[in-house]
Design an enzyme around this catalytic site. Structure first.
Site, mmCIF file in Angstrom:
data_model
loop_
_atom_site.group_PDB
_atom_site.id
_atom_site.type_symbol
_atom_site.label_atom_id
_atom_site.label_comp_id
_atom_site.label_asym_id
_atom_site.label_seq_id
_atom_site.Cartn_x
_atom_site.Cartn_y
_atom_site.Cartn_z
ATOM 1 N N HIS A 263 69.759 41.014 48.244
ATOM 2 C CA HIS A 263 69.778 41.841 49.635
ATOM 3 C C HIS A 263 68.396 41.919 50.285
ATOM 4 O O HIS A 263 67.336 42.102 49.836
ATOM 5 C CB HIS A 263 70.481 42.991 49.303
ATOM 6 C CG HIS A 263 71.115 43.590 50.519
ATOM 7 N ND1 HIS A 263 70.293 44.526 51.523
ATOM 8 C CD2 HIS A 263 72.238 43.780 51.000
ATOM 9 C CE1 HIS A 263 70.882 45.039 52.320
ATOM 10 N NE2 HIS A 263 72.277 44.567 52.430
ATOM 11 N N GLU A 321 78.938 42.064 48.704
ATOM 12 C CA GLU A 321 79.967 41.012 48.887
ATOM 13 C C GLU A 321 80.737 40.543 47.548
ATOM 14 O O GLU A 321 82.062 40.433 47.889
ATOM 15 C CB GLU A 321 79.359 39.885 49.392
ATOM 16 C CG GLU A 321 78.500 40.097 50.778
ATOM 17 C CD GLU A 321 79.319 40.244 51.986
ATOM 18 O OE1 GLU A 321 80.589 40.336 51.889
ATOM 19 O OE2 GLU A 321 78.881 39.913 52.969
HETATM 20 N N1 ACO Z 1 70.614 33.180 44.943
HETATM 21 C C1 ACO Z 1 69.401 32.294 44.636
HETATM 22 N N2 ACO Z 1 68.242 32.504 45.028
HETATM 23 C C2 ACO Z 1 67.986 33.843 45.914
HETATM 24 C C3 ACO Z 1 69.137 34.583 46.146
HETATM 25 C C4 ACO Z 1 70.474 34.162 45.690
HETATM 26 N N3 ACO Z 1 71.724 34.725 46.064
HETATM 27 N N4 ACO Z 1 68.872 35.586 46.887
HETATM 28 C C5 ACO Z 1 67.411 35.416 47.287
HETATM 29 N N5 ACO Z 1 67.038 34.242 46.578
HETATM 30 C C6 ACO Z 1 65.498 33.595 46.423
HETATM 31 C C7 ACO Z 1 65.136 33.359 47.692
HETATM 32 O O1 ACO Z 1 65.507 32.057 47.810
HETATM 33 C C8 ACO Z 1 63.679 33.634 47.609
HETATM 34 O O2 ACO Z 1 63.126 32.444 47.205
HETATM 35 P P1 ACO Z 1 61.572 32.269 47.536
HETATM 36 O O3 ACO Z 1 60.530 33.198 47.421
HETATM 37 O O4 ACO Z 1 61.266 30.907 46.514
HETATM 38 O O5 ACO Z 1 61.794 31.761 49.048
HETATM 39 C C9 ACO Z 1 63.519 34.823 46.641
HETATM 40 O O6 ACO Z 1 64.680 34.949 45.816
HETATM 41 C C10 ACO Z 1 63.568 36.301 47.463
HETATM 42 O O7 ACO Z 1 64.533 36.360 48.337
HETATM 43 P P2 ACO Z 1 64.686 37.574 49.207
HETATM 44 O O8 ACO Z 1 63.414 37.649 50.166
HETATM 45 O O9 ACO Z 1 64.827 38.867 48.503
HETATM 46 O O10 ACO Z 1 65.948 37.303 50.097
HETATM 47 P P3 ACO Z 1 66.114 37.648 51.403
HETATM 48 O O11 ACO Z 1 65.696 39.005 52.028
HETATM 49 O O12 ACO Z 1 65.543 36.577 52.490
HETATM 50 O O13 ACO Z 1 67.866 37.142 51.822
HETATM 51 C C11 ACO Z 1 70.063 37.469 51.243
HETATM 52 C C12 ACO Z 1 68.573 38.297 51.470
HETATM 53 C C13 ACO Z 1 70.291 36.636 52.543
HETATM 54 C C14 ACO Z 1 71.227 38.413 51.173
HETATM 55 C C15 ACO Z 1 69.827 36.677 50.285
HETATM 56 O O14 ACO Z 1 69.531 37.196 49.105
HETATM 57 C C16 ACO Z 1 71.020 35.512 50.012
HETATM 58 O O15 ACO Z 1 71.130 34.624 50.711
HETATM 59 N N6 ACO Z 1 72.163 35.742 49.101
HETATM 60 C C17 ACO Z 1 73.412 35.194 48.874
HETATM 61 C C18 ACO Z 1 74.067 35.490 50.265
HETATM 62 C C19 ACO Z 1 74.888 36.672 50.117
HETATM 63 O O16 ACO Z 1 75.262 37.102 49.000
HETATM 64 N N7 ACO Z 1 74.840 37.463 51.372
HETATM 65 C C20 ACO Z 1 75.431 38.624 51.425
HETATM 66 C C21 ACO Z 1 74.434 39.699 51.407
HETATM 67 S S1 ACO Z 1 75.111 41.469 51.660
HETATM 68 C C22 ACO Z 1 75.214 41.749 53.321
HETATM 69 O O17 ACO Z 1 74.445 41.337 54.023
HETATM 70 C C23 ACO Z 1 76.504 42.573 53.648
#
Ligand code: ACO
Length: 384
Positions: A263, A321
């Site tokens: 998130h 979600e």
């Molecule tokens: N699966 C795998 N890797 C992940 C995930 C995940 N679910 N979430 C984050 N990461 C990775 C990112 O790729 C990032 O890697 P990097 O540093 O090598 O680039 C690292 O973990 C850190 O990510 P964050 O900066 O914490 O994530 P960001 O804020 O960019 O994204 C998001 C948040 C979009 C929710 C992301 O976690 C994601 O895509 N999750 C999956 C989709 C999802 O569940 N969406 C619903 C969110 S809830 C809502 O919005 C109501």
């Protein structure tokens, strides 16, 4: 006039753009406060009508106030002919439900034209739009299936009516409680994109129905209203607990993100995931597929462990979600209704933010930093 000098913040991250008493998201502590209540306190007890009253009036209703609100919503739940005609036309084109909802929500202005007793146009618009969103979603779902809409039942509350109008008959108490918990959990969540969009619209002096239509447009985007559907698809794809690890490992190996985890704001477990997990557990214990719930728990446990391996120290945890998908599936909702159902809950927050913005706010008009060309000279067309 130059707009330089404001300091560009992409995505407005960290920018405080409103004061609100409606909700507070503490991403570090993993806490969500809704009008003073921890979400856990509210979600397991409140009806949707109580949440609406709380957000609109900053107090819980007494019995008389609650009865009045229930009655006011009940009177506005049925759709005018023009709205139904629009939905029929959209269904004949196979329009996606969020687009049909956005178009039909605008027709709430037809209703809001009947001034309320105290002549408060914004309040009347809020009642009209909150009352009609579930009717629109349910009617459209049935029309898409080639069936006739089910009329609302004035004896049923808001959540029960939604399930009833989806054609499943009068729902059981367990299903109604689960939906109430979901709607209360998603009713408001700080200055999220759709709420901000609604506030921008009313800040210009525009009307509340326009603000809700704009908010629906913002919610539709996959980065916001999200896709709880894909989170559930993964559970189905895995199918049995022993496949959780290989399937999830393979996805991470391919660079895919695991849906329902991570998130932008919460850096610990999303508190809404806990609330909805409890609601889903209760629902599945009584009305649902207990094996699917058990499988989802295994998938969650495995995913969190693999994400820790994949991104050590990032603490990628379950978000709202994952259990939204499970809960709404348990209620018999098809995945294409997950985002519209999110709107059915979030409209409580949108309308409350509109009142707040109108009372205390100022025209929202930020600046941009100009990065284009300067001092160009006009060229006649034959010289370009
Ligand atoms: N699966 C795998 N890797 C992940 C995930 C995940 N679910 N979430 C984050 N990461 C990775 C990112 O790729 C990032 O890697 P990097 O540093 O090598 O680039 C690292 O973990 C850190 O990510 P964050 O900066 O914490 O994530 P960001 O804020 O960019 O994204 C998001 C948040 C979009 C929710 C992301 O976690 C994601 O895509 N999750 C999956 C989709 C999802 O569940 N969406 C619903 C969110 S809830 C809502 O919005 C109501």
């Amino acid at each position: 006039m130059s707009e330089r000098g404001a300091g560009f913040v992409p995505g407005l991250e960290g920018v405080v753009a409103a004061e609100t008493r409606l909700s507070h998201v503490d991403g570090a502590a993993g806490e969500l406060t809704v009008a003073g209540f921890p979400v856990e306190e509210l979600a397991n007890r409140a009806t949707f009508e109580e949440v609406v009253y709380l957000l609109w009036h900053d107090a819980l209703p007494d019995a008389g106030q609650l009865a009045d609100l229930r009655e006011a919503l009940a009177r506005r739940r049925a759709l005018p002919r023009a709205t139904l005609d629009l939905l029929r036309a959209a269904a004949s084109e196979g329009t996606p439900p969020m687009d049909a909802l956005r178009m039909a929500a605008g027709t709430a202005s037809l209703r809001a034209g009947d001034a309320s007793a105290d002549g408060d146009a914004a309040y009347e618009e809020a009642l009209a739009v909150v009352a009609c969103l579930p009717t629109i979603v349910a009617a459209y779902r049935l029309l898409l299936d080639g069936e006739e809409p089910v009329d609302p039942d004035p004896e049923l509350g808001h959540a029960a009516n939604y399930l009833y109008m989806l054609g499943g008959g009068v729902p059981g108490d367990g299903s109604v409680r689960a939906l109430e918990a979901y709607l209360a959990t998603v009713a408001d969540h700080g200055l999220n994109a759709s709420t901000f969009a609604a506030r921008v619209i009313v800040s210009t002096g525009s009307d509340l129905v326009s603000a809700v239509v704009g908010a629906l447009g913002a919610l539709k985007g996959p980065l916001h209203g999200g896709a709880p559907g894909p989170a559930l698809d993964v559970v189905f794809e895995i199918g049995e607990a022993r496949r959780a690890e290989p399937v999830l490992r393979e996805k991470l190996g391919r660079g895919e993100r695991l849906m329902g985890f991570g998130h932008r704001v919460y850096k610990v477990r999303d508190p809404r995931a806990d609330v909805l997990a409890t609601a889903a557990e209760l629902l599945y214990a009584t009305d649902g597929d207990a094996a699917l719930y058990g499988l989802a728990l295994e998938v969650e446990k495995t995913a969190v462990a693999l994400l820790e391996e994949h991104k050590p120290g990032r603490n990628l945890q379950t978000n709202v979600e994952f259990y939204t998908a499970l809960l709404l599936h348990g209620l018999g909702l098809p995945t294409e209704l997950f985002t519209p159902t999110f709107a059915v809950g979030r409209v409580a927050g949108w309308t409350a933010h509109c009142f707040e913005q109108t009372e205390r706010g100022r025209l929202i008009r930020p600046q941009s930093e100009y990065v284009g060309e300067r001092d160009r000279r006009w060229l006649p067309i034959e010289e370009r």
